[in-house]
Design a protein around this motif. Structure first.
Motif, short mmCIF file in Angstrom:
data_model
loop_
_atom_site.label_atom_id
_atom_site.label_comp_id
_atom_site.label_asym_id
_atom_site.label_seq_id
_atom_site.Cartn_x
_atom_site.Cartn_y
_atom_site.Cartn_z
N ARG A 1 27.21 23.00 2.35
CA ARG A 1 26.11 23.83 1.82
C ARG A 1 26.08 23.86 0.29
N VAL A 2 26.98 23.11 -0.35
CA VAL A 2 27.03 23.08 -1.82
C VAL A 2 26.55 21.72 -2.29
N VAL A 3 25.49 21.73 -3.09
CA VAL A 3 24.85 20.50 -3.56
C VAL A 3 24.69 20.59 -5.08
N ASN A 4 24.15 19.56 -5.70
CA ASN A 4 23.96 19.66 -7.15
C ASN A 4 22.68 20.46 -7.45
N ARG A 5 22.42 20.67 -8.73
CA ARG A 5 21.31 21.57 -9.11
C ARG A 5 19.94 21.03 -8.76
N GLN A 6 19.84 19.74 -8.42
CA GLN A 6 18.55 19.19 -7.97
C GLN A 6 18.45 19.14 -6.45
N GLY A 7 19.49 19.59 -5.78
CA GLY A 7 19.48 19.54 -4.32
C GLY A 7 20.01 18.24 -3.75
N LEU A 8 20.65 17.44 -4.57
CA LEU A 8 21.20 16.16 -4.11
C LEU A 8 22.57 16.34 -3.48
N LEU A 9 22.83 15.59 -2.42
CA LEU A 9 24.12 15.65 -1.72
C LEU A 9 25.15 14.80 -2.48
#
Length: 110
Positions: free
Chosen positions: A59-67
């Motif tokens: 459930r933790v991704v980067n600030r753009q929503g990328l995996l």
């Protein structure tokens, strides 16, 4: 040497992310009062595999929503875990990211 106390604090926050929601490494770091430590949050996620109780690191991704952490899960496991919670991922990016985004600074009180 890793700061395990910080890792434990990260894990406490990540365990609170509701199913079907995602947050970013930076949001967790900022919530813990260490805005510049988003990379350390990523290291904590890499080390979370054997934590008990389990850590929903998917459930933790980067600030753009990328995996960006998906290769630590192997294959498309991270995407499958998110999909099982109703999170749509296309080309390694969470769809409707702003709607699904969970900000601990807003959702939690210190």
């Amino acid at each position: 040497m890793a700061d395990y106390n910080f890792y434990d604090n990260v894990y406490d926050v990540v365990r609170l992310i509701p199913k079907g929601r995602v947050t970013s490494y930076g949001a967790i770091a900022a919530y813990l009062g260490s805005k510049q430590s988003s990379r350390v949050v990523g290291y904590a996620m890499m080390a979370a595999g054997t934590a008990n109780p389990p850590i929903p690191a998917h459930r933790v991704v980067n600030r753009q929503g990328l995996l960006t952490g998906k290769f630590h899960f192997g294959g498309d496991t991270m995407e499958q875990l998110l999909a099982s919670e109703g999170v749509e991922v296309i080309d390694d990016k969470v769809q409707h990211f702003k709607v699904l985004y969970w900000d601990p600074a807003i959702e939690l009180t210190l």
